[in-house]
Write a protein that holds these residues in place. Sequence first.
Motif, short mmCIF file in Angstrom:
data_model
loop_
_atom_site.label_atom_id
_atom_site.label_comp_id
_atom_site.label_asym_id
_atom_site.label_seq_id
_atom_site.Cartn_x
_atom_site.Cartn_y
_atom_site.Cartn_z
N LEU A 1 4.18 7.21 4.39
CA LEU A 1 4.62 6.76 5.71
C LEU A 1 3.89 5.48 6.12
O LEU A 1 2.75 5.23 5.71
CB LEU A 1 4.32 7.84 6.77
N ASP A 2 4.56 4.70 6.98
CA ASP A 2 3.87 3.59 7.62
C ASP A 2 3.24 4.08 8.91
O ASP A 2 3.29 5.28 9.24
CB ASP A 2 4.81 2.40 7.83
N LEU A 3 2.65 3.18 9.67
CA LEU A 3 1.92 3.57 10.88
C LEU A 3 2.84 3.92 12.03
O LEU A 3 2.38 4.44 13.05
CB LEU A 3 0.96 2.45 11.28
N GLU A 4 4.15 3.64 11.88
CA GLU A 4 5.13 4.08 12.88
C GLU A 4 5.83 5.36 12.44
O GLU A 4 6.84 5.76 13.01
CB GLU A 4 6.18 2.97 13.11
N GLU A 5 5.29 5.98 11.39
CA GLU A 5 5.77 7.25 10.85
C GLU A 5 7.11 7.14 10.15
O GLU A 5 7.83 8.13 9.97
CB GLU A 5 5.83 8.33 11.95
N ASN A 6 7.48 5.94 9.73
CA ASN A 6 8.70 5.74 8.95
C ASN A 6 8.41 6.04 7.48
O ASN A 6 7.35 5.66 6.94
CB ASN A 6 9.18 4.29 9.08
N GLN A 7 9.35 6.68 6.82
CA GLN A 7 9.18 7.00 5.41
C GLN A 7 9.37 5.75 4.56
O GLN A 7 10.33 5.00 4.74
CB GLN A 7 10.18 8.08 5.00
N LEU A 8 8.46 5.53 3.63
CA LEU A 8 8.50 4.36 2.76
C LEU A 8 8.95 4.78 1.36
O LEU A 8 8.18 5.31 0.58
CB LEU A 8 7.11 3.70 2.69
N GLY A 9 10.22 4.57 1.08
CA GLY A 9 10.75 4.95 -0.22
C GLY A 9 11.04 6.43 -0.32
O GLY A 9 10.90 7.18 0.65
N PRO A 10 11.44 6.89 -1.49
CA PRO A 10 11.81 8.30 -1.66
C PRO A 10 10.58 9.20 -1.64
O PRO A 10 9.45 8.76 -1.89
CB PRO A 10 12.46 8.32 -3.05
N ALA A 11 10.81 10.46 -1.34
CA ALA A 11 9.74 11.46 -1.42
C ALA A 11 9.51 11.81 -2.89
O ALA A 11 10.29 11.44 -3.77
CB ALA A 11 10.10 12.69 -0.62
N TYR A 12 8.42 12.52 -3.14
CA TYR A 12 8.07 12.92 -4.51
C TYR A 12 7.80 14.43 -4.50
O TYR A 12 6.99 14.92 -3.73
CB TYR A 12 6.80 12.17 -4.95
N LYS B 1 4.41 8.16 -13.56
CA LYS B 1 5.45 8.14 -12.53
C LYS B 1 4.83 8.27 -11.14
O LYS B 1 5.26 7.61 -10.19
CB LYS B 1 6.45 9.28 -12.78
N TYR B 2 3.80 9.11 -11.03
CA TYR B 2 3.15 9.30 -9.73
C TYR B 2 2.42 8.03 -9.29
O TYR B 2 2.48 7.65 -8.12
CB TYR B 2 2.16 10.47 -9.82
N ILE B 3 1.76 7.36 -10.23
CA ILE B 3 1.09 6.10 -9.91
C ILE B 3 2.10 5.06 -9.46
O ILE B 3 1.90 4.35 -8.46
CB ILE B 3 0.30 5.58 -11.14
N LYS B 4 3.22 4.97 -10.17
CA LYS B 4 4.27 4.02 -9.81
C LYS B 4 4.81 4.32 -8.42
O LYS B 4 5.06 3.39 -7.61
CB LYS B 4 5.40 4.07 -10.84
N TRP B 5 4.97 5.60 -8.09
CA TRP B 5 5.47 6.00 -6.77
C TRP B 5 4.50 5.56 -5.67
O TRP B 5 4.93 5.02 -4.64
CB TRP B 5 5.67 7.50 -6.75
N ILE B 6 3.21 5.76 -5.86
CA ILE B 6 2.23 5.33 -4.87
C ILE B 6 2.25 3.81 -4.72
O ILE B 6 2.22 3.28 -3.60
CB ILE B 6 0.80 5.80 -5.25
N GLU B 7 2.31 3.10 -5.84
CA GLU B 7 2.31 1.64 -5.79
C GLU B 7 3.54 1.10 -5.06
O GLU B 7 3.46 0.13 -4.30
CB GLU B 7 2.23 1.06 -7.21
N GLU B 8 4.69 1.73 -5.28
CA GLU B 8 5.90 1.29 -4.58
C GLU B 8 5.78 1.54 -3.08
O GLU B 8 6.20 0.71 -2.27
CB GLU B 8 7.12 2.02 -5.15
N GLY B 9 5.19 2.67 -2.71
CA GLY B 9 4.96 2.94 -1.30
C GLY B 9 4.04 1.92 -0.66
O GLY B 9 4.27 1.48 0.47
N LYS B 10 2.99 1.54 -1.37
CA LYS B 10 2.07 0.52 -0.86
C LYS B 10 2.77 -0.82 -0.70
O LYS B 10 2.54 -1.54 0.30
CB LYS B 10 0.89 0.37 -1.82
#
Length: 288
Positions: free
Chosen positions: A253-264, A272-281
Amino acid sequence: RRSSDLKVVLGFLELALAFKFLSNADLVVQAGILTREVFIGIWITIFGALTLYLFGKLRLPHDSPLESIGIGRLLIALVSLWFTIYLIPGMGGAPLKIISGFPPPMFYSESPYGVGYHNPAEVSGSGSAAELPPDGSDPAHCPHGLYCFHDYETGLAYAKKVNKPILLDFTGLACVNCRRMEEQVWSDPRVLDRLRNDVVLISLYVDQKTPLPKDQQFVSETTGKKIKSIGNKWANFQVARYGTNSQPYYVILDLEENQLGPAYAYDPDIEKYIKWIEEGKKFFYNKK
């Protein structure tokens, strides 16, 4: 004889699984009886006794003396012996990845970081990991000594303070797949570094039985059920906001509580998990 031996082996396995179910119940109510060391000690005793039985060193009532050991019995005995020896380092904090998810988590232990060790975040000596735990975080009850929050609003406020994305972790005290993710994926140094330094981790336990104060209990508009405990609250929060009640379930989530990309969801693929975190960042910092 073979039929009798099979029944005995299955009896030992059923006993081991029974303690797994008792452990789940102990975890949920946080009784502190079947801690990780106690659980592993019981399993060592069970499989050690099974090994002795299969080698003919332990006899049950009405058993006749064992004159010879067949190939099948010998193989099972050797596997049981190997497994018993494998469990022993777990008493001192070894991860036991082969059975990850079955023993209680490391934080539900007399020595959460291993015998003779302290929180690795506190002794790392570099960056934000060397700082004192932020107010409201709970490293003693988080995997790998991470500074995580068990209250959503507290974690959100801290994320705004440090200007970092939120990794929202819907988990369960008795969730086997949650423990597998923590022990097989989160333990990877690359993942651990990101969880420790790049995000604010909020872990919400949907099966926590701690009662909510009377004035905070309510009837869910989503499910129509009475929300009486902290676990009820977070389970309802997950269903109402994300439309699912499965765990583990991870959202950035961002600081406005919006979801950033798909859930995991559950997928013990470290890359795959590292890539997911990096995409969220990237979503988080590119929005600024």
